[in-house]
Enzyme design. Structure first.
Site, PDB file in Angstrom:
ATOM      1  N   ASN A 147      -5.463  -9.553   3.080  1.00 13.16           N
ATOM      2  CA  ASN A 147      -6.819  -9.350   3.612  1.00 13.16           C
ATOM      3  C   ASN A 147      -7.541 -10.726   3.553  1.00 13.16           C
ATOM      4  OD1 ASN A 147      -6.192  -9.755   0.689  1.00 13.16           O
ATOM      5  ND2 ASN A 147      -8.020  -8.488   0.258  1.00 13.16           N
ATOM      6  N   GLY A 221      -2.364  -8.344  -5.013  1.00 19.13           N
ATOM      7  CA  GLY A 221      -2.158  -7.217  -4.173  1.00 19.13           C
ATOM      8  C   GLY A 221      -2.188  -5.961  -4.854  1.00 19.13           C
ATOM      9  N   GLU A 243      -3.807  -9.990 -10.008  1.00 17.34           N
ATOM     10  CA  GLU A 243      -4.874  -9.467  -9.397  1.00 17.34           C
ATOM     11  C   GLU A 243      -4.741  -8.542  -8.741  1.00 17.34           C
ATOM     12  OE1 GLU A 243      -7.992 -10.835 -10.140  1.00 17.34           O
ATOM     13  OE2 GLU A 243      -7.512 -12.920 -10.949  1.00 17.34           O
ATOM     14  N   CYS A 277     -10.778  -7.199  -2.022  1.00 20.34           N
ATOM     15  CA  CYS A 277     -10.626  -6.256  -3.444  1.00 20.34           C
ATOM     16  C   CYS A 277     -11.746  -5.912  -4.279  1.00 20.34           C
ATOM     17  CB  CYS A 277      -9.635  -7.189  -4.355  1.00 20.34           C
ATOM     18  SG  CYS A 277     -10.216  -9.049  -4.350  1.00 20.34           S
TER      19      CYS A 277
HETATM   20  P1  NAD Z   1       0.789  -5.271  -1.458  1.00 19.06           P
HETATM   21  O1  NAD Z   1       0.858  -5.044  -2.963  1.00 19.06           O
HETATM   22  O2  NAD Z   1       1.311  -4.251  -0.764  1.00 19.06           O
HETATM   23  O3  NAD Z   1       1.503  -6.504  -0.997  1.00 19.06           O
HETATM   24  C1  NAD Z   1       1.219  -7.940  -1.660  1.00 19.06           C
HETATM   25  C2  NAD Z   1       2.471  -8.864  -1.640  1.00 19.06           C
HETATM   26  O4  NAD Z   1       3.482  -8.353  -2.332  1.00 19.06           O
HETATM   27  C3  NAD Z   1       3.062  -8.866  -0.198  1.00 19.06           C
HETATM   28  O5  NAD Z   1       3.311 -10.188  -0.001  1.00 19.06           O
HETATM   29  C4  NAD Z   1       4.333  -8.231  -0.240  1.00 19.06           C
HETATM   30  O6  NAD Z   1       5.422  -8.716   0.423  1.00 19.06           O
HETATM   31  C5  NAD Z   1       4.673  -8.251  -1.835  1.00 19.06           C
HETATM   32  N1  NAD Z   1       5.345  -7.307  -2.588  1.00 19.06           N
HETATM   33  C6  NAD Z   1       5.963  -6.209  -2.258  1.00 19.06           C
HETATM   34  N2  NAD Z   1       6.622  -5.480  -2.989  1.00 19.06           N
HETATM   35  C7  NAD Z   1       6.921  -6.379  -3.855  1.00 19.06           C
HETATM   36  C8  NAD Z   1       7.803  -6.637  -4.761  1.00 19.06           C
HETATM   37  N3  NAD Z   1       8.399  -5.402  -5.305  1.00 19.06           N
HETATM   38  N4  NAD Z   1       7.884  -7.642  -5.661  1.00 19.06           N
HETATM   39  C9  NAD Z   1       7.384  -8.639  -5.321  1.00 19.06           C
HETATM   40  N5  NAD Z   1       6.600  -8.754  -4.082  1.00 19.06           N
HETATM   41  C10 NAD Z   1       6.254  -7.572  -3.404  1.00 19.06           C
HETATM   42  O7  NAD Z   1      -0.892  -5.306  -1.326  1.00 19.06           O
HETATM   43  P2  NAD Z   1      -1.318  -5.624   0.116  1.00 19.06           P
HETATM   44  O8  NAD Z   1      -1.565  -4.337   0.868  1.00 19.06           O
HETATM   45  O9  NAD Z   1      -1.041  -6.772   0.983  1.00 19.06           O
HETATM   46  O10 NAD Z   1      -2.962  -5.946  -0.368  1.00 19.06           O
HETATM   47  C11 NAD Z   1      -3.896  -4.893  -0.465  1.00 19.06           C
HETATM   48  C12 NAD Z   1      -4.037  -4.810  -2.189  1.00 19.06           C
HETATM   49  O11 NAD Z   1      -4.292  -6.103  -2.594  1.00 19.06           O
HETATM   50  C13 NAD Z   1      -5.202  -3.972  -2.511  1.00 19.06           C
HETATM   51  O12 NAD Z   1      -4.846  -3.044  -3.461  1.00 19.06           O
HETATM   52  C14 NAD Z   1      -6.411  -5.052  -2.978  1.00 19.06           C
HETATM   53  O13 NAD Z   1      -7.302  -4.349  -3.765  1.00 19.06           O
HETATM   54  C15 NAD Z   1      -5.226  -5.851  -3.666  1.00 19.06           C
HETATM   55  N6  NAD Z   1      -6.081  -7.097  -3.650  1.00 19.06           N
HETATM   56  C16 NAD Z   1      -6.492  -7.423  -5.085  1.00 19.06           C
HETATM   57  C17 NAD Z   1      -6.968  -8.593  -5.346  1.00 19.06           C
HETATM   58  C18 NAD Z   1      -7.786  -9.255  -6.575  1.00 19.06           C
HETATM   59  O14 NAD Z   1      -8.107 -10.325  -6.779  1.00 19.06           O
HETATM   60  N7  NAD Z   1      -7.486  -8.423  -7.522  1.00 19.06           N
HETATM   61  C19 NAD Z   1      -7.546  -9.575  -4.192  1.00 19.06           C
HETATM   62  C20 NAD Z   1      -7.018  -9.069  -2.796  1.00 19.06           C
HETATM   63  C21 NAD Z   1      -6.406  -8.041  -2.712  1.00 19.06           C
END
Ligand code: NAD
Length: 469
Positions: A147, A221, A243, A277
């Site tokens: 995002n 994520g 996060e 997020c």
């Molecule tokens: P996601 O969890 O699907 O993916 C995030 C990252 O994790 C990607 O790089 C992905 O390849 C990797 N990943 C996936 N499975 C993994 C595993 N088993 N081990 C290690 N890495 C792995 O998230 P997304 O869809 O890319 O992002 C959206 C989410 O992120 C939303 O829930 C949002 O709220 C959250 N987010 C949180 C913050 C915060 O600061 N709290 C900021 C931005 C986004």
């Protein structure tokens, strides 16, 4: 400074498997990202481990100087980075979007580079002299979402580098080019091997989390992936900053001025087309001013152009990917089917090119509706009516996540009292989602743990060592 084409060329692999990255607004090909293997991950970690001791041996001042030069490199390539970010992520150049994100990258890097973390003297009474020092961890792994790909990468790597660590970054498989380009630009000023991006999916991320040579994972994520990371990091007892997802509530108190707060509410919810997020995702409005707030918010929403990011007129863009488009469509449909009232939007064009979902405001929706209870992460805002402040606080605290929240009122003291009762890592007053490199940021409950930014952020990418005596 490089041209856009030269920047793209510099991150396009000469050989090996690749993944085609498409513009979510137009379906056009943006570029080719490497599909790295576990061997590539191993090589990056080895190079990082080799480069880290010399980096850690530099003084804080010397590291600061190099990081400030890296911030200048971002500024030199700012427009080219913004165009690539806009094309890959979908966010418009203008508004709080691509140019804003690239500007935030150099600002956050400068802030981390110049934040001072002195040893803390915790006892000094003539008998005991004890200080806490903050030492580098070694190699830090940074795993990010799609995002705010560049800004979140900087949030993870800037303090880590500042504290004397090397970093291996694993960008989201949806937005690798933005992160590769950012890392390429930073590396114009940083020592070889210190900072590398390895592109791949969750499997590569998972291998990184398990790796013995990585001392800490900075992860941003979803909550589901955060839970998987906690499990796969267990054997190496890895340090984690998580996060995770949120579903931020905003509470509008009866004394708020609907017209005065409407634009702030709008951007609190729709920044980055809702793919943020800590965006406002559930709005609780007192019954006395409910209709006025709905009306004022609709008027602001109607005036905000959505479209292809490179068109200078637009301030809202598409969803970044089809999966996210489908989540938003499903949740808005659930609200519509429940009898909730659509104030604007909710009707995507079935024949369109690109993942555009129209700006959507839904009134008279039940707090248990999936559009309220689940993280929709898109341009849709449910507006829930309440009668008493206690009821609004109970609804705000009803979920398992607790990233951000906001209270809107003409009486700041009253708003602060309400804020103290909300379960969230940050509660903003009369604004939502405003982050600042000096102010710690992080979630509670299932939104994660650990803090980023400021002195707390530096401590998060260091190991404390007590020298007693
Ligand atoms: P996601 O969890 O699907 O993916 C995030 C990252 O994790 C990607 O790089 C992905 O390849 C990797 N990943 C996936 N499975 C993994 C595993 N088993 N081990 C290690 N890495 C792995 O998230 P997304 O869809 O890319 O992002 C959206 C989410 O992120 C939303 O829930 C949002 O709220 C959250 N987010 C949180 C913050 C915060 O600061 N709290 C900021 C931005 C986004």
């Amino acid at each position: 400074m490089e041209t856009y084409d030269a920047l793209l060329d510099s991150i396009t692999p000469a050989s090996g498997p690749t993944r085609t990255i498409k513009d979510p607004a137009t379906g056009e090909t943006v570029g080719q990202a490497p599909a790295h293997s576990v061997a590539d991950l191993e090589a990056a970690i080895s190079a990082a481990a080799a480069a880290q001791p010399a980096w850690a041996a530099l003084s804080h001042e010397a590291r600061t100087e190099m990081l400030l030069k890296a911030a200048e490199a971002i500024d030199r390539s700012a427009e080219e980075l913004a165009i690539l970010l806009s094309r890959e992520q979908g966010k418009p150049l203008n508004g709080p979007n691509a140019r804003f994100e690239v500007g935030a990258c150099s600002a956050w890097l400068r802030a981390a580079a110049t934040t001072v973390l002195e040893p803390e003297t915790v006892a000094d009474d003539g008998e005991t002299f004890a200080q806490v020092h903050y030492r580098p961890i070694g190699v830090v792994g940074a795993i990010g979402p799609w995002n705010w790909p560049m800004m979140i990468t900087i949030w993870q790597i800037a303090p880590a580098l500042r504290m004397g660590n090397a970093v291996v970054v694993k960008p989201s498989e949806y937005t690798p080019l933005s992160v590769l380009a950012l890392v390429h630009v930073l590396n114009q000023e940083l020592p070889d091997g210190l900072l590398t991006a390895v592109c791949g999916d969750g499997e590569v991320g998972s291998r990184m989390v398990e790796h013995e040579a990585i001392g800490k994972i900075m992860f941003t994520g979803s909550t589901a992936t955060g839970k998987a990371i906690i499990k796969s990091s267990a054997d190496s007892i890895k340090r984690l900053t998580l996060e995770l997802g949120g579903n931020d509530a905003g509470i509008v108190l009866p004394d708020a001025d609907p017209k005065a707060i409407a634009e702030g509410l709008f951007w609190g919810a729709f920044i980055n087309t809702g793919q943020t997020c800590a965006a406002l995702k559930r709005l609780y409005v007192h019954e006395d001013i409910y209709d006025e707030v709905c009306e004022a918010l609709t008027a602001v929403a109607e005036a905000m152009p959505m479209g292809v990011g490179l068109d200078e007129a637009n301030v809202l863009g598409p969803l970044q990917n089809k999966a996210q488009f489908d989540i938003v469509a499903r949740l808005v449909d659930a609200a519509k089917e429940s009898g909730a009232r659509v104030l604007i939007g909710g009707n995507p064009d079935a024949d369109q090119v690109g993942y555009f979902y129209p700006t959507t405001l839904i009134a008279d929706v039940d707090n248990k509706n999936p559009l309220v209870a689940e993280e929709q992460f898109g341009p849709a805002l449910p507006i829930i009516r309440y009668s008493t402040v206690d009821e609004a606080i109970a609804m705000a605290n009803d979920l398992e996540v607790g990233l951000g929240a906001s209270v809107w009122s003409s009486d700041v003291d009253a708003a602060r009292k309400v804020a103290s009762r909300i379960e969230a890592g940050t509660v903003w007053i009369n604004k939502h989602g405003a982050v600042d490199p000096r102010v710690p940021f992080g979630g509670i409950k299932q939104s994660g743990y650990g803090l980023e930014f400021g002195v707390e952020g530096l401590k998060g990418v260091a190991v404390p060592q007590v020298i007693n005596g």
